[in-house]
Structure formats: structure tokens, C-alpha cells
Design a protein around this motif. Structure first.
Motif, PDB file in Angstrom:
ATOM      1  N   CYS A 100       1.142  -1.143  -0.373  1.00 52.54           N
ATOM      2  CA  CYS A 100       0.088   0.284   0.048  1.00 52.54           C
ATOM      3  C   CYS A 100       0.749   1.109  -0.235  1.00 52.54           C
ATOM      4  O   CYS A 100       0.945   2.383  -0.499  1.00 52.54           O
ATOM      5  CB  CYS A 100      -0.772  -0.128   1.896  1.00 52.54           C
ATOM      6  N   SER A 213     -14.773   5.396  -8.473  1.00 55.39           N
ATOM      7  CA  SER A 213     -14.351   4.276  -7.541  1.00 55.39           C
ATOM      8  C   SER A 213     -14.436   4.890  -5.991  1.00 55.39           C
ATOM      9  O   SER A 213     -14.707   3.883  -5.121  1.00 55.39           O
ATOM     10  CB  SER A 213     -13.390   3.672  -7.968  1.00 55.39           C
ATOM     11  N   LEU A 214     -13.715   5.916  -5.537  1.00 54.71           N
ATOM     12  CA  LEU A 214     -13.457   5.949  -4.292  1.00 54.71           C
ATOM     13  C   LEU A 214     -14.780   6.498  -3.688  1.00 54.71           C
ATOM     14  O   LEU A 214     -14.604   6.246  -2.508  1.00 54.71           O
ATOM     15  CB  LEU A 214     -12.405   7.864  -4.044  1.00 54.71           C
ATOM     16  N   ARG A 217     -16.190   4.035  -1.733  1.00 57.07           N
ATOM     17  CA  ARG A 217     -15.222   3.585   0.296  1.00 57.07           C
ATOM     18  C   ARG A 217     -15.869   4.000   1.322  1.00 57.07           C
ATOM     19  O   ARG A 217     -15.735   5.123   1.004  1.00 57.07           O
ATOM     20  CB  ARG A 217     -13.847   3.441  -0.726  1.00 57.07           C
ATOM     21  N   GLY A 268      -5.159   1.529  -6.784  1.00 60.35           N
ATOM     22  CA  GLY A 268      -6.349   1.439  -6.599  1.00 60.35           C
ATOM     23  C   GLY A 268      -6.005  -0.403  -6.698  1.00 60.35           C
ATOM     24  O   GLY A 268      -6.701  -0.738  -6.374  1.00 60.35           O
ATOM     25  N   TYR A 271      -5.688  -2.258  -3.632  1.00 59.62           N
ATOM     26  CA  TYR A 271      -7.696  -3.186  -3.038  1.00 59.62           C
ATOM     27  C   TYR A 271      -7.307  -4.131  -3.891  1.00 59.62           C
ATOM     28  O   TYR A 271      -8.343  -5.021  -2.978  1.00 59.62           O
ATOM     29  CB  TYR A 271      -8.303  -1.492  -3.505  1.00 59.62           C
ATOM     30  N   GLN A 275      -8.374  -7.397  -1.135  1.00 64.70           N
ATOM     31  CA  GLN A 275      -9.479  -8.320  -1.776  1.00 64.70           C
ATOM     32  C   GLN A 275      -9.322 -10.437  -1.982  1.00 64.70           C
ATOM     33  O   GLN A 275     -10.425 -10.527  -1.444  1.00 64.70           O
ATOM     34  CB  GLN A 275     -10.647  -7.719  -2.367  1.00 64.70           C
ATOM     35  N   PRO A 281      -8.394  -5.952   3.527  1.00 66.10           N
ATOM     36  CA  PRO A 281      -9.127  -4.452   2.221  1.00 66.10           C
ATOM     37  C   PRO A 281      -9.712  -3.035   2.929  1.00 66.10           C
ATOM     38  O   PRO A 281      -9.903  -2.903   2.484  1.00 66.10           O
ATOM     39  CB  PRO A 281     -10.354  -6.033   1.652  1.00 66.10           C
ATOM     40  N   GLN A 282     -10.332  -3.283   4.142  1.00 64.49           N
ATOM     41  CA  GLN A 282     -10.492  -1.947   4.587  1.00 64.49           C
ATOM     42  C   GLN A 282      -9.498  -0.936   4.749  1.00 64.49           C
ATOM     43  O   GLN A 282      -9.429  -0.202   4.388  1.00 64.49           O
ATOM     44  CB  GLN A 282     -11.505  -2.396   5.336  1.00 64.49           C
ATOM     45  N   SER A 285      -8.628   0.154   1.398  1.00 64.66           N
ATOM     46  CA  SER A 285      -9.046   1.043   1.170  1.00 64.66           C
ATOM     47  C   SER A 285      -9.629   2.340   1.427  1.00 64.66           C
ATOM     48  O   SER A 285      -8.931   3.481   0.726  1.00 64.66           O
ATOM     49  CB  SER A 285     -10.662   0.881   0.453  1.00 64.66           C
ATOM     50  N   THR A 286      -9.474   2.335   2.587  1.00 66.51           N
ATOM     51  CA  THR A 286      -9.630   3.820   3.427  1.00 66.51           C
ATOM     52  C   THR A 286      -7.906   4.884   2.979  1.00 66.51           C
ATOM     53  O   THR A 286      -8.362   6.142   2.898  1.00 66.51           O
ATOM     54  CB  THR A 286      -9.758   3.711   5.156  1.00 66.51           C
TER      55      THR A 286
END
Length: 308
Positions: A100, A213-214, A217, A268, A271, A275, A281-282, A285-286
Motif C-alpha cells: 500500500c 470508484s472512491l 469506499r 487502486g 485493493y 480483496q 481490504p478495509q 480502501s481507506t
């Protein structure tokens, strides 16, 4: 910095427009998925092939450049993994957090935006950063998680990595472009025009798709996601700048492009990996949400620094 910020604003305004369209569901999730597919498989692929085919290999591959970016990114990767392990996270989670912090949105945001802001000479360095990210670090996360889960590093693992590269349209676009360039063949005029027209859709399409896509989230684990966003937006470009400007003999313009590419928000596709493996994943995503929002200020600041 203000002139650079004003130049960057239209790009981020497109992201904001996509976010608004997704948030109001004027552009539903199914629409976002199909737009992303069009950009990923057609528009962005055309842009990448055209850039690669019209550049010489010396414009793209430079050993000091690769060593500078790779050494800084590996150091960041190790540091973020170590911090996660100190917090008691598993090796899998530590690796995903490192992924990330290292993987920037070079394909969807960096290629369209940096080439416009920094000029055509930015195309080669951006493609090199994108290639290193896809080949080295996308493979690294797979190997770490496979090993952590007790999997054997055999033929099946290598097949999975090879299939991942072959199925990635960015790899499939860049490699034939490099082969075409290596053969010193000119791109026929009508073909070049076709690629230019199709590739022109990549910039607005990709930025709109990022924003849309955001919109879906949520925000959880804000402290950790904030740390990962800071590592991506500040620490990564700082380490890359140290390596490119002081430790390795990288040409100054290419070094500036490398630092700007390192300052991009979290990609992206991290993510998607999170997944796929069911790892944090959360949290990822954040971090994507926070880093993309904060990059409205941090990316122009970095570009202003490298161009000043």
C-alpha cells in the motif's frame, strides 16, 4: 507552487466530478466497472503502446534510474513491514501495508497527468516506474503471502506470476511497444493517429473512474490508513529523491519525474490484491481514499519542488 497547483487542479477536478457522479449514483457501480474496463484495456493500453513504440530503449531503460527507484522502494517496503510487525500484525498484513505504501497510482493517474504536466520527456521515466512496480512489487506481494501461508515456491507459483503479467493489459501494451521500438520501426501514420485518438480518452476516463470508484469506499482504521497515506505521499518520494539526486547518477530531469511518480497516491489495484487474498481490504480502501484526497496538495508541492 500556486502555478503548479492551478495546472493540477483540472486533473483533480475530474476525479472530484467522478466522485460526485458515483456518490449521487448518477454513475452506478456497474457503469464504473465498465468505464474502468474500457480505460484499462483500450484507452490506457493505446497510450502506453504509443509511448513505448515511439521511444528508444535508452529513453526508457537506464540502470542508475532503476537502481535508485528500486533501492528506495525496497527500503520503504522493509520499513513499513517492520512497523506493522512491531504493532503485532501478521506477515501477510505487514506485506499488504508495505504494498500500500509503495504502489502508486502510476497507470491511471501518473501516466496521463505527469506527461501533460512535465512534458513528453516524462513518458520514458514514468513507463520505467510503472514497469518496476508491476514486475517487481506485484510479484513480491504474491511471493510473501504464498510463503506466509505455507505454500511452496514451485512451478505453480511461477505460472501464477507469469499469467498475472500476461493478463495485465499494461504489461501487454508496454512490452510489444518496446519490441517495436527495439526493431527501430516507425509507427505508420494512420496507426499512430488511431492510437493517439484512443489514448486521448485515457486521461479523462481514468481520472473520472478513479473518483467514481472512491465514492463507494468507506473510512475505517483511520490511524493506520493515515500512516500508510503519509508513507506513500511523503516518505516514498523523500527516499526516492535521496536515492535519485544524491546516491545514484540519475539524469536530473528523469530523477524529477521519478520523484513525482513516487509521490502519487495509493494505487487502486492494491485493493484488488487485498480483496483477492482477504488481507486488510478495509485498511487499504481507506488509505486509497485518504491518500487520493491529500494528494491534491502534496503532488503539486512535489512537482513544484522537482521542477523548481
Amino acid at each position: 507552487m500556486l502555478p503548479i497547483l492551478l495546472k493540477c487542479l483540472p486533473f483533480f477536478a475530474l476525479i472530484g466530478l467522478g466522485y460526485l457522479a458515483g456518490r449521487t449514483r448518477f454513475f452506478p457501480p456497474e457503469g464504473v466497472a465498465w468505464l474502468t474496463k474500457f480505460v484499462f484495456f483500450f484507452a490506457l493500453s493505446a497510450m502506453l503502446f504509443r509511448f513505448a513504440a515511439n521511444l528508444s530503449l535508452s529513453d526508457i531503460f537506464d540502470l542508475p534510474f532503476v537502481l535508485a527507484y528500486l533501492s528506495a522502494s525496497v527500503l520503504l517496503y522493509a520499513l513499513v513491514m517492520a512497523m506493522a510487525r512491531l504493532r503485532g500484525r501478521s506477515i501477510e498484513e505487514a506485506a499488504m501495508e508495505a504494498q500500500c505504501a509503495q504502489s502508486g497510482n502510476t497507470g491511471f493517474l501518473g501516466v496521463p497527468m505527469l506527461v501533460v504536466l512535465l512534458g513528453e520527456q516524462a513518458a520514458g521515466p514514468v513507463l520505467m516506474v510503472l514497469t518496476v512496480d508491476m514486475v517487481v512489487f506485484s510479484s513480491l506481494i504474491t511471493l510473501i503471502i504464498t510463503g506466509a501461508r505455507g505454500g511452496a515456491f514451485g512451478v505453480q507459483t511461477l505460472q501464477a506470476l507469469a499469467l498475472g503479467w500476461v493478463r495485465n493489459p499494461m504489461v501487454v501494451s508496454i512490452v510489444p511497444g518496446l519490441i517495436w521500438s527495439g526493431m527501430a520501426l516507425p509507427v505508420p501514420g494512420p496507426v499512430n493517429e488511431f492510437l493517439a485518438i484512443l489514448g486521448a480518452a485515457a486521461t479523462p476516463g481514468a481520472l473520472f473512474a478513479i473518483g467514481a470508484s472512491l465514492a463507494g469506499r468507506g473510512a475505517e482504521r483511520l490511524v493506520v490508513a493515515g500512516w500508510l497515506s503519509g508513507a506513500k505521499l511523503v516518505l516514498h518520494p523523500a527516499l526516492v529523491a535521496l536515492a535519485a539526486f544524491w546516491l545514484f547518477p540519475v539524469e536530473p530531469v528523469a530523477a524529477g519525474v521519478m520523484v513525482a511518480a513516487a509521490s502519487l497516491p495509493v494505487a487502486g489495484n492494491v485493493y484488488i490484491l487485498a480483496q483477492h487474498y482477504g488481507v486488510a481490504p478495509q485498511r487499504v480502501s481507506t488509505a486509497i481514499l485518504i491518500s487520493t484526497a491529500a494528494s491534491i496538495l502534496t503532488v503539486p508541492a512535489v512537482i513544484a519542488w522537482v521542477t523548481g
